[in-house]
Design a protein around this motif. Structure first.
Motif, mmCIF file in Angstrom:
data_model
loop_
_atom_site.group_PDB
_atom_site.id
_atom_site.type_symbol
_atom_site.label_atom_id
_atom_site.label_comp_id
_atom_site.label_asym_id
_atom_site.label_seq_id
_atom_site.Cartn_x
_atom_site.Cartn_y
_atom_site.Cartn_z
ATOM 1 N N ALA A 130 1.371 7.833 -8.994
ATOM 2 C CA ALA A 130 0.250 6.918 -8.803
ATOM 3 C C ALA A 130 0.107 5.959 -9.980
ATOM 4 N N GLU A 131 0.257 6.479 -11.191
ATOM 5 C CA GLU A 131 0.142 5.632 -12.379
ATOM 6 C C GLU A 131 1.198 4.541 -12.383
ATOM 7 N N ARG A 132 2.432 4.917 -12.061
ATOM 8 C CA ARG A 132 3.520 3.944 -12.114
ATOM 9 C C ARG A 132 3.479 2.971 -10.954
ATOM 10 N N ALA A 133 3.077 3.437 -9.779
ATOM 11 C CA ALA A 133 2.952 2.527 -8.642
ATOM 12 C C ALA A 133 1.866 1.491 -8.900
ATOM 13 N N ARG A 134 0.736 1.935 -9.464
ATOM 14 C CA ARG A 134 -0.327 0.985 -9.802
ATOM 15 C C ARG A 134 0.162 -0.006 -10.855
ATOM 16 N N GLY A 135 0.940 0.494 -11.824
ATOM 17 C CA GLY A 135 1.476 -0.396 -12.853
ATOM 18 C C GLY A 135 2.405 -1.458 -12.304
ATOM 19 N N LEU A 136 3.035 -1.182 -11.160
ATOM 20 C CA LEU A 136 3.931 -2.158 -10.525
ATOM 21 C C LEU A 136 3.197 -3.060 -9.539
ATOM 22 N N GLY A 137 1.876 -2.918 -9.472
ATOM 23 C CA GLY A 137 1.089 -3.824 -8.644
ATOM 24 C C GLY A 137 0.781 -3.328 -7.252
ATOM 25 N N ALA A 138 1.049 -2.071 -6.977
ATOM 26 C CA ALA A 138 0.782 -1.535 -5.650
ATOM 27 C C ALA A 138 -0.674 -1.098 -5.512
ATOM 28 N N ARG A 139 -1.170 -1.128 -4.269
ATOM 29 C CA ARG A 139 -2.442 -0.474 -3.949
ATOM 30 C C ARG A 139 -2.118 0.978 -3.630
ATOM 31 N N VAL A 140 -2.781 1.903 -4.281
ATOM 32 C CA VAL A 140 -2.407 3.321 -4.185
ATOM 33 C C VAL A 140 -3.484 4.101 -3.449
ATOM 34 N N THR A 144 0.859 -1.180 0.000
ATOM 35 C CA THR A 144 0.000 0.000 0.000
ATOM 36 C C THR A 144 0.893 1.227 0.000
ATOM 37 N N ILE A 145 0.831 1.980 -1.089
ATOM 38 C CA ILE A 145 1.660 3.172 -1.239
ATOM 39 C C ILE A 145 0.763 4.398 -1.086
#
Length: 418
Positions: A222-232, A208-209
């Motif tokens: 946010a876009e890149r964190a979601r792309g890496l599989g994180a919950r944003v 969770t970021i």
């Protein structure tokens, strides 16, 4: 006379600068044009910027246009001593920068750059302009105009204007469409996560970021964190930006609600105490704290120091572990400074190609246009932003449509109905 750590590092610095230059085709084209046209002949430039390989490309471009340049670092943790050496020893700039220098040394370097009596100033966070207007008012008479390339700096400049303090025109290079789109969104988005991964070697998938701020930098993150599989999770104070984040599918919460659940916290707001003592008190064991806003005030590091019963410095490069009274450990990256520059290499050269192209062309424009500008914050002329985008597209072999004469007439006529 420059003040650098080690002149013998120049050879390594030149190699790094030349490598970055391969990915900066727009700035190369402008450098060639400047060398032929010399739009900055005799102009003295003082800059307070990150001393990186990409910045070296801008400095060399200004020099090609005829300018003499004095460069001070805008962040001691981002300074590359080999780049500073190369600029001073091989490329003829005056450089006042040493990696890791303390606060007094940092401001001493800014003073040294200003003592060259610049015509134009380039700032990254408004510290140079602030110093001019507080400690070095004696040098204000020579300064004709300036540029600012950060959101934080532009905020400070607008405050100066409101108080009637700003004494010369400054162009907000930060606010151009190409800078927002390419630098803030794509550059900060990638380089911040790069810095976090280098500093911690953590897996972001499944984490969770919590991202504080949903401006251009926050969106890119946010876009890149979601792309890496994180919950944003997004925290915001602006209802429009918060609504944008929610409609993009991100969870939006106040920081007080997000604090107990986040694994990684990233601040990109331009404001202070965004993560404060109350938030730190409820974070889970092992939470990672990182800042990509310009100054080291977004995370309340002093509160964290006061709460800690033990601090393990350098558990990994650019990572300090704070042990709290209840045994929880919080990991602060890069001392709360810009994690993408301190723990990684900042934006890729291809990103800074556009930002520094905007900067270079704006400097050339200011060399003649300054006399007609009031002491205020000004936008980059639209034609400069458009020219940078066109050059970038050409370097990527991307073609776009051109309006026909009939289409031009249609767009400029109110008499044609449906």
């Amino acid at each position: 006379m420059s003040d650098i750590a080690d002149g013998s590092l120049a050879y390594e610095g030149v190699k790094r600068i030349e490598w970055a230059d391969r990915s900066m085709p727009v700035l190369r084209q402008i450098r060639e044009r400047f060398a032929a046209e010399r739009p900055l002949d005799g102009v003295r430039v003082a800059a307070c910027m990150h001393v990186t390989t990409e910045t070296a490309g801008l400095i060399r471009t200004l020099q090609a246009g005829g300018a003499s340049v004095a460069l001070a670092s805008s962040n001691p943790l981002s300074t590359r001593d080999d780049v500073a050496a190369a600029l001073a020893e091989e490329f003829g700039a005056q450089v006042f920068a040493r990696a890791g220098i303390d606060r007094d040394g940092y401001y001493a370097h800014i003073h040294r750059a200003l003592e060259t009596e610049p015509d134009l100033v380039l700032d990254d966070g408004c510290d140079l302009v602030n110093t001019l207007h507080t400690d070095r008012e004696d040098l204000l008479g020579t300064v004709k105009a300036g540029c600012e390339q950060t959101t934080t700096g532009v905020i400070r400049l607008h405050q100066m204007v409101q108080e009637g303090a700003l004494r010369f025109p400054v162009v907000a290079v930060n606010d151009t469409a190409t800078k927002h789109m390419f630098d803030n969104r794509y550059g900060t988005g990638q380089s911040t996560l790069d810095g976090i991964v280098r500093a911690t070697n953590t897996l972001l998938a499944g984490k969770t970021i919590v991202i504080a701020g949903f401006g251009y930098c926050g969106r890119g993150l946010a876009e890149r964190a979601r792309g890496l599989g994180a919950r944003v999770v997004i925290t915001e104070i602006d209802p429009v930006k918060a609504l944008d984040a929610a409609l993009q599918g991100f969870t939006v919460q106040p920081m007080a609600e997000a604090a107990p659940h986040g694994d990684v916290f990233i601040t990109v707001t331009g404001n202070r105490d965004v993560v404060n003592a109350d938030h730190l008190a409820v974070m889970k064991d092992g939470a990672i704290l990182a800042n990509s806003g310009h100054f080291d005030v977004e995370i309340d590091v002093r509160a964290l120091d006061a709460m800690a019963v033990q601090v393990h410095r350098g558990v990994r490069p650019q990572a300090d572990e704070y042990v709290l009274a209840d045994g929880r450990r919080l990991v602060l990256l890069a001392e709360g400074r810009l994690v993408n520059l301190a723990a990684a290499e900042g934006h890729p050269a291809a990103v800074m190609d556009m930002s520094f192209a905007d900067q270079a062309l704006t400097c050339a424009w200011l060399a003649t246009a300054h006399a007609g500008l009031a002491p205020a914050v000004h936008d980059v002329p639209a034609e400069i932003d458009g020219e940078v985008a066109r050059l970038k597209l050409a370097s990527m072999s991307v073609a776009i449509d051109v309006l026909t004469p009939d289409q031009e007439d249609y767009l400029h006529s109110w008499r044609i109905g449906s």
